[in-house]
Structures are given as C-alpha cells and as structure tokens.
Design an enzyme around this catalytic site. Structure first.
Site, PDB file in Angstrom:
ATOM      1  N   SER A 115      45.940  39.952  44.253  1.00 18.26           N
ATOM      2  CA  SER A 115      45.049  39.457  43.224  1.00 18.26           C
ATOM      3  C   SER A 115      43.681  39.149  43.797  1.00 18.26           C
ATOM      4  O   SER A 115      43.452  39.209  45.003  1.00 18.26           O
ATOM      5  CB  SER A 115      45.639  38.200  42.589  1.00 18.26           C
ATOM      6  OG  SER A 115      46.988  38.414  42.257  1.00 18.26           O
ATOM      7  N   HIS A 120      30.259  34.306  39.951  1.00 14.31           N
ATOM      8  CA  HIS A 120      28.836  34.614  40.098  1.00 14.31           C
ATOM      9  C   HIS A 120      28.061  33.588  39.277  1.00 14.31           C
ATOM     10  O   HIS A 120      28.468  33.251  38.153  1.00 14.31           O
ATOM     11  CB  HIS A 120      28.510  36.022  39.597  1.00 14.31           C
ATOM     12  CG  HIS A 120      29.340  37.096  40.217  1.00 14.31           C
ATOM     13  ND1 HIS A 120      29.108  37.589  41.485  1.00 14.31           N
ATOM     14  CD2 HIS A 120      30.421  37.763  39.748  1.00 14.31           C
ATOM     15  CE1 HIS A 120      30.005  38.522  41.766  1.00 14.31           C
ATOM     16  NE2 HIS A 120      30.812  38.647  40.728  1.00 14.31           N
ATOM     17  N   CYS A 143      48.309  40.217  39.594  1.00 17.15           N
ATOM     18  CA  CYS A 143      49.269  41.291  39.378  1.00 17.15           C
ATOM     19  C   CYS A 143      50.626  40.747  39.797  1.00 17.15           C
ATOM     20  O   CYS A 143      50.874  40.513  40.976  1.00 17.15           O
ATOM     21  CB  CYS A 143      48.903  42.529  40.187  1.00 17.15           C
ATOM     22  SG  CYS A 143      49.994  43.932  39.893  1.00 17.15           S
TER      23      CYS A 143
END
Length: 271
Positions: A115, A120, A143
């Site tokens: 994962s 940001h 995942c």
C-alpha cells in the site's frame, strides 16, 4: 450485534481500496505582512517533516511496516510526502472492516498490504480580500483486507479542518474458495459511519454515493466558527463590530464556495 461470516478467499485479497480527501483550513490576513506570516506559519506547521510524522502515525495505527519514505519541501510554498507500506504479520481475527470509527494512535489494530500513503499541501491566498486558504490532499490506498477508512479519524484530527471533501472507492475483485468474484468485502453505507461522534456533531455533512459502483463521497463543513481563531496577527477585540461582520461574511462565503464547488455571484445565496 452478531459477527458477519468470515469470507474464505482463494489466495490473496486483490481488492484495492482508496480513500482520497481534501482538507481546507481558511484564515483572514488583512495586510501583506500578515499574509506572509500566515504562509510562513503553514509551511512550518505542515512541513515535510511534520507531515511525515503524521503519516508514520497512520501506519502505526493500522499496524503497517514502512518500506520507503520520500518527502520534499517546495520553494516557495508547500510540501509532499509519499510512504510505501507493507503488511505486518497480525492475526486475521484482529483485522476489522466494521462500519465504525477507526482508532487514534494509542489503539493499534489491523494492517495494510502492498500500500501507499501520500500527502501534498497547497497554501493559497488572494491579495485583495484577505482570505488565505491551506489545502492538504491525502490519499491512503490499500490492497488487502483492511480498509483505509480506519485511518480517517486520526487524519481528520491531525489537521485544522474547516472543509473536508472525501472520496472512497473499492476497485477490482477477489475470489472466494468456490471461485465466486467479490467486488467488495465489507459493509459500508456512508463514510460518515467511520467518523467519531464529536466530528459528526461539529460538521454539516452531505453524501453522494453510487452504491452499485462501490463509490462513496462525503463533504463536511464546520457548522459554527469563532472569528478570533480565523484572524492572523490581530485579536478580534481590535477589530470594529462592522469589520468583524464583513470578515465573517468573507470567511463564510469562502467556506460555502469550497463546500458547494461553485462561485457565489451577487444576489445568489447558498445555505
């Protein structure tokens, strides 16, 4: 509440679950000097190092191993952090996808598989109306069995959030031992059910969900705010009542425009 029957899979769980959300913090800086001070404060408060610490706490909450960290402060403003994660060897019975709020750092449950987590930041201001806005874009993608929604509680409490806009989607499929495809492996009616009660009480919330496509969208906006906490470099007592009303209207307008995703024109009302 009876426990749901555990899904028996053939091999690895191939579902990809992605939580993406934008967090907005709004402030009022009347002069260019105050605006510069606010941007400097944001750059220091949400530097690449601080954001790395926040995301590492997320991995601790969900019991993951950090494989790699990339972080960068930008000139003149903003920062980015990306963390690659692998699963911890935690017993399956500890993994929960229940539709309930996730833990804060002192309570570690669950895991992530293959994962990543990214953040940001985008400081922004306007020279004419005194409004400055800080935005953080965060993505938690997993995942495997655990849902990134379990990290949502901690992340929202880690930022000063006036507006939060969230998207959650489950992609792909996984097979059970009989070969049947499963396109989602946990119950979810709303992202709101993964938030703590104090958060749900403080925010106005709107859902736009597409259940048949496993797409869930929630928008949050603070119901009330104290003007003093939005003024940068000046106390509310130093501002005249008339100016207080003007600033409050500007802040509320900024919040409404972000929340509804459109500009407010003269004579137009959003409620």
């Amino acid at each position: 509440m009876p426990r749901s029957k555990k899904l028996k899979l053939h091999g690895f769980n191939n579902l990809t679950k992605t939580l993406s959300f934008n967090i907005y913090d709004i402030n009022y800086a009347a002069s260019p000097e105050q605006e510069t001070q606010y941007i400097r404060y944001i750059d220091e408060a949400y530097s690449a190092k601080r954001l790395t610490d926040i995301l590492c706490n997320v991995t601790e909450i969900i019991g993951a191993n950090v494989l790699n960290i990339a972080h960068q402060d930008y000139d003149p403003h903003g920062a980015s952090v990306t963390i690659l994660i692998s699963e911890e060897p935690i017993a399956a019975e500890q993994i929960s996808n229940s539709e309930s709020p996730g833990p804060l750092p002192e309570s570690v449950v669950g895991h992530l598989d293959k994962s990543h987590i990214t953040v940001h930041t985008y400081p922004e201001s306007h020279p004419d109306n005194g409004i400055s806005t800080f935005r953080a874009d965060i993505d938690v993608s997993t995942c495997g069995r655990i849902s990134p929604l379990k990290a949502l509680n901690f992340l929202i409490h880690s930022f000063e959030s006036d507006i939060v806009i969230m998207d959650y989607r489950v992609r792909g499929f996984t097979r059970d031992v009989n070969g049947k495809k499963h396109f989602i492996d946990h119950k979810i009616n709303s992202i709101q059910n993964f938030l703590a009660r104090d958060t749900r009480e403080r925010y106005q919330m709107v859902d736009v969900n597409v259940y048949q496509e496993n797409i869930f969208h929630t928008k949050m906006m603070l119901k009330e705010f104290d003007l003093d906490s939005y003024l940068f470099g000046v106390d509310v007592d130093d501002v005249s009542p008339k100016e207080q009303r003007t600033i409050s209207e500007k802040i509320r307008r900024e919040m409404l425009e972000i929340f509804y995703g459109r500009n407010v024109t003269r004579g137009m009302k959003l409620s």
